[in-house]
Design an enzyme around this catalytic site. Structure first.
Site, PDB file in Angstrom:
ATOM      1  N   PHE A   2       1.182  -5.805  12.835  1.00 12.74           N
ATOM      2  CA  PHE A   2       1.231  -7.256  12.405  1.00 12.74           C
ATOM      3  C   PHE A   2       2.142  -7.799  11.573  1.00 12.74           C
ATOM      4  O   PHE A   2       2.136  -8.850  11.187  1.00 12.74           O
ATOM      5  CB  PHE A   2      -0.318  -7.476  11.662  1.00 12.74           C
ATOM      6  CG  PHE A   2      -1.424  -7.108  12.586  1.00 12.74           C
ATOM      7  CD1 PHE A   2      -1.801  -7.913  13.322  1.00 12.74           C
ATOM      8  CD2 PHE A   2      -2.093  -5.772  12.332  1.00 12.74           C
ATOM      9  CE1 PHE A   2      -3.001  -7.700  14.356  1.00 12.74           C
ATOM     10  CE2 PHE A   2      -3.182  -5.617  13.298  1.00 12.74           C
ATOM     11  CZ  PHE A   2      -3.858  -6.413  14.134  1.00 12.74           C
ATOM     12  N   ASP A  15     -10.048  -2.127  12.915  1.00 13.62           N
ATOM     13  CA  ASP A  15      -8.977  -1.093  12.284  1.00 13.62           C
ATOM     14  C   ASP A  15      -9.426  -0.310  11.093  1.00 13.62           C
ATOM     15  O   ASP A  15      -8.721  -0.307  10.507  1.00 13.62           O
ATOM     16  CB  ASP A  15      -7.769  -1.550  12.252  1.00 13.62           C
ATOM     17  CG  ASP A  15      -6.490  -0.345  12.362  1.00 13.62           C
ATOM     18  OD1 ASP A  15      -6.869   0.645  13.143  1.00 13.62           O
ATOM     19  OD2 ASP A  15      -5.568  -0.516  11.832  1.00 13.62           O
TER      20      ASP A  15
END
Length: 235
Positions: free
Chosen positions: A21, A137
């Site tokens: 990310f 996650d």
């Protein structure tokens, strides 16, 4: 990035991590006098357009709501600079659970139950948002032990996404993310559900009980489930 000042106030000190990310940095907020440490996340989307801007604003709103929980870092600011997006979050003084859940070190059943109760209480808050959100996650590296009181903190919401409910089921609206070993099969197929987070928590519990990483366990050839009970002493 090191030494750069973002948005006229956030002085980048050092890099903390890097992932799918973007990058995470420790920074100092020069507008504050006391403990001015914060965490800056730099996001680099492939394309910047009206949709990208809307999604970024939406994600900031989600993180703002989640940060109202004492065991989730607060979102302090978000902004765009030089064609990149930035999130500024509360700095957590402590260590992540990779220092506690270690290979060849086994937790007791009592210790694991206590950890589960605390993690699940935070997840209950996350999953009960309207609309619900999935972290996607969960793993030892994304759970910190806060130094001041020993409480755990659920961090790194870079993969958190809102879901919409259709006919009683939750449908993920965003690209696939996760970490091998902790992520269930349906999430890799872009069909993550709220229970996908619960699966990851269960894998963490097995790792703590056995002292073995997820990839070190054999799987049942018929069900795909981890074979771990002979490696731990549990009720």
């Amino acid at each position: 990035m090191i030494g750069k000042i973002l948005n006229g106030r956030y002085h980048i000190i050092r890099q903390l991590g890097k992932g799918g990310f973007g990058e995470t940095y420790l920074a100092e907020d020069q507008w504050l006098d006391r403990d001015n440490r914060c965490v800056v996340k730099r996001l680099k989307p492939d394309v910047i357009n009206a949709v990208t801007l809307r999604l970024f604003e939406t994600e900031a709103q989600v993180l703002t709501k989640l940060g109202s929980h004492d065991q989730i870092p607060q979102l302090l600011a978000h902004f765009q600079q030089d064609q990149e997006f930035y999130l500024v979050q509360e700095f957590i003084d402590g260590h992540d659970l990779t220092q506690e859940i270690r290979t060849n070190y086994q937790w007791s059943e009592t210790e694991v139950i206590k950890l589960l109760e605390e993690i699940l209480a935070i997840l209950e808050f996350v999953h009960q948002q309207n609309p619900p959100v999935i972290h996607r996650d969960i793993k030892p590296a994304n759970i910190m032990r806060r130094r001041k009181d020993g409480k755990i903190m659920l961090i790194d919401f870079g993969g958190v996404k809102r879901v919409k409910t259709e006919g009683g089921g939750s449908t993920l609206l965003t690209p696939v993310v996760g970490t091998q070993g902790y992520t269930p099969d349906e999430q890799w197929k872009n069909k993550a559900q709220l229970c996908s987070d619960i699966y990851a928590v269960g894998i963490m519990a097995i790792e703590a009980l056995t002292g073995l990483q997820p990839r070190q366990h054999l799987r049942d050839s018929k069900t795909g489930q981890l074979l771990w009970r002979d490696r731990a002493e549990v009720d």
